[in-house]
Write a protein that holds these residues in place. Sequence first.
Motif, PDB file in Angstrom:
ATOM      1  N   SER A   1      -7.284   3.191  -1.543  1.00 60.00           N
ATOM      2  CA  SER A   1      -5.817   3.245  -1.437  1.00 60.00           C
ATOM      3  C   SER A   1      -5.176   2.603  -2.662  1.00 60.00           C
ATOM      4  O   SER A   1      -5.737   1.697  -3.273  1.00 60.00           O
TER       5      SER A   1
ATOM      6  N   ASN B   1       1.006   5.761  -0.129  1.00 58.24           N
ATOM      7  CA  ASN B   1       0.324   6.864   0.552  1.00 58.24           C
ATOM      8  C   ASN B   1      -0.700   7.558  -0.336  1.00 58.24           C
ATOM      9  O   ASN B   1      -1.324   8.533   0.085  1.00 58.24           O
TER      10      ASN B   1
ATOM     11  N   GLN C   1      -4.101   8.196  -2.435  1.00 55.45           N
ATOM     12  CA  GLN C   1      -5.521   7.864  -2.517  1.00 55.45           C
ATOM     13  C   GLN C   1      -5.957   8.037  -3.975  1.00 55.45           C
ATOM     14  O   GLN C   1      -5.743   9.101  -4.576  1.00 55.45           O
TER      15      GLN C   1
ATOM     16  N   GLU D   1       0.841  -1.205   0.000  1.00 53.59           N
ATOM     17  CA  GLU D   1       0.000   0.000   0.000  1.00 53.59           C
ATOM     18  C   GLU D   1       0.872   1.249   0.000  1.00 53.59           C
ATOM     19  O   GLU D   1       1.815   1.366   0.773  1.00 53.59           O
TER      20      GLU D   1
END
Length: 444
Positions: free
Chosen positions: A238, A23, A25, A21
């Motif tokens: 994400s 940072n 969005q 994942e």
Amino acid sequence: MPPRNDDDWSDSDDDDVSDIETNVQIGLPDGPIESSEELRDPRVSRIGGHPAFLNPPPPASSVKCKNCGDPISLLVQVWCPLDESPNDRALYVWGCARGACQKKDGSVRAWRHLRYNKKYAEKLAKNAERRKTKEETERKAIEEAARRSQPKTNPFSMKATAAPNPFDLGSQVFGDAPAPAKENDASSSSDEAVSDEEDVEESQDDTDIAARLASTTLDDSPWQETPAYGALYLSTTSEYLPPAKKVKLPKGVEVNEDDEGKGKDGGWALEGYENSIEVDHAFERFTKRVGYEGEQCIRYELGGTPLPFASDAVFDKLFPAPTGPPLPVTKPDFMVVPAQKRTYTPSSVPACPHCGGPRVFECQLMPNLINVLRASTKTDEGKKKLSDEERRQQIMKELKGEGAGGRVGMEWGTCMVFSCQKDCSDEAAGGCWREELVLVQWDD
């Protein structure tokens, strides 16, 4: 698993490790907005449609193309209040689709709209005071623990500190002094009470905000006359990337792995041999990164690193090439060229003209947004019948070369929005309406 910033160059992906994942969005289209209440609610992020404002609407004349002077369409609206700011906050990006305005500065513009939230400001002040009290309590506890850990004095020494009872030495020798009161117990119960109170206040705030926004409307407003695409929900998720494969490298080639996963510097390691190949490696990396989620319309990472679309002037400005010694040209001097690393340089972005503070990257629009807006327009047109005046205007556009047969449509590769890091505002006026910087990389 900790987030990783995938800003170092990589040629391949690893298949035997789970995705990582980042940072970022990612904004995705999520169906048409049909509720009139949600169309008026600025907390509903959207693609296209008419804007929903926090305060009384700003003048519609403020949002025009700097080239043709015509009103331009809303591309996205993002509800994005900052955690430590007392302001409600929304970001708006507009774009002009006239063919003659493409590849010109001022055809894509962005604003942020702030409204001072008194109740949230009071909540922030309470939280700050509570943190201060907690820090002071912890500091005193540490000092008390340090004092108690000091070596015991010799009771038979002439320099010993006098006790309240000079004949009772047992408590001094064996450390049987009474334990101090537990200051954290009261603090803990107080924290729980404040937390419950905040939950109640938050639900009340949401109700109050909803009530205020319900009274906000653009009816009989010039904004209703501005061109608009069909309104779609903008949902976020994400970003996940497969980890880079470990590849075998030729002798003498070194890879610097120290910066992997450190986040904000945006390093781009370009191997020396790549400089001799007529390939735009920035574009290759862009398509590879976006290919993991091809439906993305927006990438949001406040204070993060933009993803450049191509190796152009904007790329060179944001990721300047490092200076180095000239390359050898004679055969005896042939050598392996060390990796060249381009690092994202936020200082190259102009400062905020209102407060003089630095601007930081906030988000960027992706090429798929153009396709989504085009499709939403066709769907919206199919639902309504054109009036005689609208048909006349459409024919006039065709004659001017702006209709379906002319050159119309946005042609950018990505639009990067940079906003004031301080999120400066006019608190005396209860908020502000301020334009931010947009850097566009065009699709050649």
